[in-house]
Design an enzyme around this catalytic site. Structure first.
Site, PDB file in Angstrom:
ATOM      1  CE1 TYR A  67      -3.263   2.814   0.578  1.00 37.81           C
ATOM      2  CE2 TYR A  67      -3.748   1.900   2.736  1.00 37.81           C
ATOM      3  CZ  TYR A  67      -4.010   2.818   1.743  1.00 37.81           C
ATOM      4  OH  TYR A  67      -5.019   3.736   1.915  1.00 37.81           O
ATOM      5  CE  LYS A  97      -6.274   1.556  -0.818  1.00 39.10           C
ATOM      6  NZ  LYS A  97      -6.169   2.864  -1.395  1.00 39.10           N
TER       7      LYS A  97
END
Lengths: 305, 305, 305, 305
Positions: free
Chosen positions: A133, A161
């Site tokens: 992330y 992400k």
């Protein structure tokens, strides 16, 4: 596994500050009805940084049960250090999550070799896949695209992400991870059509809480190669996204402005019971809430039957 | 309660990564013998961001038991949100800490009203005093001096630990908190004499792990008004502090460079058994460790009997 | 050459925006009467970034003529690149400046080797000494203490003006430049006593425009080793320095808030005719100006005879 | 006036550091032959921050004469304050520029009202149109999209050059300026297709110096609605753009790495005589230059006949 629309779910609360599981079930069902392709529990929008471990677990358990295997459930394992992340990830694994979403270590400054070690150790210790992330606004360090590509090619991470807001950098991630099988998702609410045009596998839009149908239409259009339709939908959603600017920025921080608006909109649409937020986050004022309701109406978003 | 030299203790580890309680007892005794006025467990230097809750508790329990009431024990309750901090603080309270040290919320961006609410809620919910911890390099938000003064005057906070490195701002804190009874401590290793000259109540130097006698001399000199002696001691300690620059910054981050050096020095002095660090933090290399040892020797710091 | 109090002079303007040479002569005389040890023309406080080359030259010519050799006159040669700086420096040389004050290149990002080349080329091309100016808030790059020390030891630079606000870094500069003969000056208004205690050769306080007598007293006390007296004077000046917080920060930037307050105070004291600033900088409002006047009065600073 | 491909021209130099007007004429002709729609003289890529005013003027005069009215010539009027910019702009006007490109004031921090006043004053004083230049990496302040929209609607500015790298913000500019007639250009080399898809009027790619034909093809494809072809061209150019990563970043800064590569490539292609840069910028090493040549060859870019 990581593709399509994967909204980072809000965590509705009861009046006394507990996780409102009934509302969370309704929110989950609302998303599934709209055709989302995955669910992300325990992101910033889910107030992961404010929730206790117990509350984090309640939220995850509720969503896993409601999703019932229809779509993958990703769980944020967000904490400052590797061993702390590992504890969260193991609980998420036990609760039935399909993957964990993990940032670089934060609070203290670490080097790139340490970040690599962080992901490698997590990968070695866990059975479920790890999604890296990248959210520099929170972590204050940017995951280098080359490192993400390397970790993806080595199967240490199974997805990315990207919430950096930087499409040029995201393009590098896509190129570096190409062929690895890792799913690359953008966290952008407003550049989703462009990210998909560039090859993103999916999107994780906080605003998807409020209007999942819009993002599903956008994604399906892009997937079909109809970027004109995707852009039109994007334009509508970008307009709707101005609800996060309604809150007075001198009173609350960015996170309250954003998720306060999402929760207020969800309550106005009848999906969740109440727009309350976790301390110390402050909810929107009554006037701000009316403005959010007005913008919802302008966007043609009424109460959910 | 908050004055004098209050070193932020390192957390020694066994070969298999557990808290080495025997070494931590020796480190605590070493500090007490040197005449420190308090002990801070669970700061950045104590690897709080890397340790699990269980390990955090073990460290605190060990220090409280060893200190045995001779000096106050401050416990870091460092986490991203209010309710998470509250859980750490309650455990610290139960374990016998005399105060908790708490930053502003981090990871997501909050506003000043929310930071005020954070401290007010903690104060209301806890029996032990709260020390506000200003460390912008980690939190990426600076506690405004005026807010700290207001919270001090309202007895919401009982102290301030300033690790901003900004003496001008710290002066404002001292002025704003004057008369409140709140203890104002600087986290600077190298400007300690100046901070004391300006009215700081105490110092929280990470380097104090390695040379507590030096900081105690510095503090006593300053307290006696002998700033010439304080400065001479400061100069010696500033030279010693270069051990944190020994590690290769392209390999490890700032925190590993600093606490890796402290642990290496403590092991070289025979205070702790091993210089190991918590994942993903990387220890110093053998060559770097030899350089630390050389600088220790240059500073006249040998093995502790 | 570089020691003592060296105020960075404001540039008073006539009603039609020209340099008000009569006011600038009075300001210069006011400073000399107060016993300052040098004069700095063409710094940020002198609105160097806003003034045309013609106006810069007029200001310098006026000050050089008024100072008439009583104290050294330093001229800012502030521009984005080496050759542009060189042109300013040559004009300053021709106009009788005793030294030029030069930042690292700015606007585009350069590397350390290029900054070194910048100073070396200037040194080689000029007859008058070069003072390196470290002001990261404007240049967005910090001159490394080790580089400054190296340039000082090589006689490439003859002094350092440190406006970083970072005393720890300034200490490193002092140590690295020790024995080189380079004069090390701090630009801090509020940490001047501490910088002098650490070995600074002088101070360049913008607030010195308004109260040169205060800074001369502070400097003389510190030079005599009486840091208690220096600190008392510093405390008074720090209180006075709050005039830079009077302007509404949502209307004007930092520079207008600061130099607008200095010019307003100088006009209130009768030293200069008018507080006007160079476009696009906006002057203080009438209400803000009254507040500045009130704080002047509280500080016991009346009209200059 | 502001649309299409508008390359920010490099400024070739002779061996003794003067503007190499013959090479600049060839570069200009090379661009015109490729079909560019405008020329931008005096941007960062043109080393405006390093060039003296005399050299800036020589470059502009040369390009205006060579372009001979075939396409508009935009001139950078880049300086720290309004009156200094005004002087550059008036010279550019006299030399035949069709527009000036102007950033917000920099070096000292100004407020939004002051930036508005800056553009209003320039607009009022000049006959030629003003293009607002948003380049936060250099100016360290971001022109707010709402302000740009307001200035565009009021006809204070006639265009925007966005080098922020932030497509979300650029979208806001496009929306806010819609209907004003202002031309909105992106400075991105790698997101040009996406910016055009979102409605940008043109592109100002530094890499266009090296491969103007590629950017003209990209632009024409996008204009024809063929974003698949635009993306393919973009992909090729993004690969070529890696030449800016060839230089050792520990030796030179970002600007030398980029324009050093462009000049090296132009020399390799035979467009300009020599890749020299303006002090203190350092040119690429021989090894780095060979690598640039290899990447040119890989991109199919040979010597220009």
């Amino acid at each position: 596994m990581f593709h399509g629309v994967v909204p980072p779910l809000c965590t509705p609360l009861t009046a006394d500050g507990e996780v409102d599981t009934a509302s969370l079930e309704r929110l989950t069902a609302f998303q599934l009805d709209a055709g989302v392709h995955g669910l992300f529990v325990g992101g910033s929008t889910g107030e992961v940084a404010q929730l206790t471990d117990t509350a984090r677990d309640t939220a995850l358990r509720t969503v896993v049960a409601t999703a019932a295997g229809q779509v993958p459930v990703l769980a944020g394992a967000i904490d400052t250090g590797t061993l702390r992340v590992l504890e969260h990830a193991r609980r998420a694994q036990a609760l039935g999550a399909d993957a964990v979403v993990v940032t670089a270590p934060f609070y203290v400054g670490v080097g790139e070799a340490e970040v690599r070690a962080h992901y490698e150790r997590l990968h070695a210790a866990l059975e479920l896949p790890v999604v890296a992330y990248d959210i520099p606004s929170n972590v204050h360090w940017k995951l280098p695209p080359a490192l993400l590509g390397e970790l993806a090619q080595a199967k240490v991470i199974a997805g990315v992400k990207d919430s950096s807001g930087d499409l040029e950098s995201f393009q590098r991630v896509l190129d570096a991870a190409a062929g690895s099988g890792a799913g690359c998702l953008t966290g952008s609410e407003t550049l989703a059509d462009l990210a998909l045009a560039r090859g993103a596998d999916g999107i994780v839009p906080g605003l998807g809480n409020v209007d999942p149908h819009g993002y599903v239409r956008l994604y399906e259009a892009a997937r079909a190669g109809d970027f004109t339709a995707a852009r039109a939908e994007q334009r509508r959603l970008t307009e709707l996204f101005t609800i996060i600017e309604v809150a007075d920025g001198s009173r609350v921080g960015r996170i309250s402005a954003a998720l306060g608006a999402f929760k207020t909109a969800l309550a106005a649409r009848g999906v969740i019971a109440s727009p309350g937020t976790v301390p110390p986050l402050l909810p929107l004022t009554a006037a701000e809430s009316r403005e959010v309701a007005a913008r919802l109406e302008a966007a043609g978003l009424g109460r959910v039957p």
